[in-house]
Scaffold this motif. Structure first.
Motif, PDB file in Angstrom:
ATOM      1  N   PRO A  70       0.979  -1.323  -0.242  1.00 18.40           N
ATOM      2  CA  PRO A  70       0.082  -0.141  -0.078  1.00 18.40           C
ATOM      3  C   PRO A  70       0.884   1.231   0.001  1.00 18.40           C
ATOM      4  N   ASN A  71       0.307   2.233  -0.472  1.00 21.95           N
ATOM      5  CA  ASN A  71       0.908   3.586  -0.520  1.00 21.95           C
ATOM      6  C   ASN A  71       0.640   4.507   0.540  1.00 21.95           C
ATOM      7  N   PRO A  72       1.564   4.677   1.670  1.00 22.59           N
ATOM      8  CA  PRO A  72       1.586   5.188   2.619  1.00 22.59           C
ATOM      9  C   PRO A  72       1.118   6.970   2.792  1.00 22.59           C
ATOM     10  N   PHE A  73       1.336   7.452   1.428  1.00 21.87           N
ATOM     11  CA  PHE A  73       1.286   8.632   1.168  1.00 21.87           C
ATOM     12  C   PHE A  73      -0.094   8.916   0.457  1.00 21.87           C
ATOM     13  N   SER A  74      -0.811   8.109   0.227  1.00 23.28           N
ATOM     14  CA  SER A  74      -2.342   8.354  -0.516  1.00 23.28           C
ATOM     15  C   SER A  74      -3.225   9.086   0.491  1.00 23.28           C
ATOM     16  N   PRO A  75      -3.912   9.913   0.027  1.00 22.41           N
ATOM     17  CA  PRO A  75      -4.890  10.774   0.920  1.00 22.41           C
ATOM     18  C   PRO A  75      -6.030   9.934   1.357  1.00 22.41           C
ATOM     19  N   THR A  76      -6.534  10.104   2.469  1.00 20.01           N
ATOM     20  CA  THR A  76      -7.690   9.614   3.136  1.00 20.01           C
ATOM     21  C   THR A  76      -8.735  10.095   2.984  1.00 20.01           C
ATOM     22  N   VAL A  77      -9.092  11.076   2.430  1.00 19.22           N
ATOM     23  CA  VAL A  77     -10.225  11.972   2.136  1.00 19.22           C
ATOM     24  C   VAL A  77     -10.896  11.404   0.706  1.00 19.22           C
ATOM     25  N   VAL A  78     -11.848  10.962   0.635  1.00 16.41           N
ATOM     26  CA  VAL A  78     -12.543  10.804  -0.629  1.00 16.41           C
ATOM     27  C   VAL A  78     -13.654  11.940  -0.828  1.00 16.41           C
ATOM     28  N   ALA A  79     -13.244  12.448  -2.280  1.00 16.72           N
ATOM     29  CA  ALA A  79     -14.275  13.430  -2.678  1.00 16.72           C
ATOM     30  C   ALA A  79     -15.646  12.829  -2.984  1.00 16.72           C
ATOM     31  N   PRO A  80     -16.808  13.651  -2.718  1.00 17.07           N
ATOM     32  CA  PRO A  80     -18.120  13.217  -3.367  1.00 17.07           C
ATOM     33  C   PRO A  80     -18.106  12.975  -4.858  1.00 17.07           C
ATOM     34  N   PRO A  81     -19.030  12.098  -5.352  1.00 15.68           N
ATOM     35  CA  PRO A  81     -19.086  11.950  -6.828  1.00 15.68           C
ATOM     36  C   PRO A  81     -19.589  13.098  -7.323  1.00 15.68           C
ATOM     37  N   ALA A  82     -19.123  13.256  -8.706  1.00 12.13           N
ATOM     38  CA  ALA A  82     -19.617  14.245  -9.739  1.00 12.13           C
ATOM     39  C   ALA A  82     -21.262  14.163  -9.977  1.00 12.13           C
ATOM     40  N   PRO A  83     -21.751  15.527  -9.974  1.00 10.38           N
ATOM     41  CA  PRO A  83     -23.392  15.387 -10.284  1.00 10.38           C
ATOM     42  C   PRO A  83     -23.705  14.827 -11.595  1.00 10.38           C
ATOM     43  N   GLU A  84     -24.655  13.928 -11.441  1.00 10.24           N
ATOM     44  CA  GLU A  84     -25.108  13.432 -12.861  1.00 10.24           C
ATOM     45  C   GLU A  84     -26.104  14.233 -13.646  1.00 10.24           C
ATOM     46  N   ALA A  85     -25.822  14.569 -14.901  1.00 10.90           N
ATOM     47  CA  ALA A  85     -26.656  15.152 -15.648  1.00 10.90           C
ATOM     48  C   ALA A  85     -26.849  14.782 -17.070  1.00 10.90           C
ATOM     49  N   THR A  86     -27.899  14.636 -17.593  1.00 10.57           N
ATOM     50  CA  THR A  86     -28.010  13.956 -19.031  1.00 10.57           C
ATOM     51  C   THR A  86     -28.136  15.597 -19.974  1.00 10.57           C
ATOM     52  N   PRO A  87     -27.287  15.478 -20.750  1.00 12.97           N
ATOM     53  CA  PRO A  87     -27.169  16.751 -21.921  1.00 12.97           C
ATOM     54  C   PRO A  87     -28.722  17.025 -22.370  1.00 12.97           C
ATOM     55  N   GLY A  88     -29.094  18.306 -22.442  1.00  8.23           N
ATOM     56  CA  GLY A  88     -30.338  18.633 -22.880  1.00  8.23           C
ATOM     57  C   GLY A  88     -31.326  18.643 -21.717  1.00  8.23           C
ATOM     58  N   ARG A  89     -31.073  18.017 -20.657  1.00  5.70           N
ATOM     59  CA  ARG A  89     -31.860  17.961 -19.694  1.00  5.70           C
ATOM     60  C   ARG A  89     -31.450  18.900 -18.225  1.00  5.70           C
ATOM     61  N   HIS A  90     -32.209  19.699 -17.783  1.00  6.49           N
ATOM     62  CA  HIS A  90     -31.709  20.414 -16.722  1.00  6.49           C
ATOM     63  C   HIS A  90     -32.505  20.152 -15.640  1.00  6.49           C
ATOM     64  N   ARG A  91     -31.819  19.979 -14.430  1.00  7.67           N
ATOM     65  CA  ARG A  91     -32.681  19.725 -13.074  1.00  7.67           C
ATOM     66  C   ARG A  91     -33.126  20.897 -12.659  1.00  7.67           C
TER      67      ARG A  91
END
Length: 91
Positions: A70-91
């Motif tokens: 394992p890499n001891p220098f890897s970050p422990t914080v995980v970013a939230p996933p990117a928002p999902e959007a379909t082209p042409g449709r806006h929420r």
């Protein structure tokens, strides 16, 4: 070419050369040689006995990297996933 254009070009050239010369003079006037501080040398003599030497400790505190481990220098914080959007449709 008209006389006005020639005069304007000459005045502009003289002004530019004058500005460059002024910058050179200003730079030369600000560049002063500083006096060097007098050199002083001090010598100190210390003696230690061979039995009073402290144990030597390594100065490197980083963990060792093992191949495939394992890499001891890897970050422990995980970013939230990117928002999902379909082209042409806006929420």
């Amino acid at each position: 070419m008209t006389t006005d254009n020639r005069l304007l070009r000459r005045v502009s050239a003289v002004a530019g050369i004058g500005a460059i010369a002024a910058m050179g003079f200003f730079t030369a006037s600000c560049a002063q040689e500083e006096e060097e501080a007098p050199e002083t040398t001090t010598t100190t003599t210390t003696t230690t006995s061979p039995t009073s030497a402290a144990p030597v400790e390594p100065t490197e505190k980083a963990p060792r990297l093992e191949p495939g481990g394992p890499n001891p220098f890897s970050p422990t914080v995980v970013a939230p996933p990117a928002p999902e959007a379909t082209p042409g449709r806006h929420r």
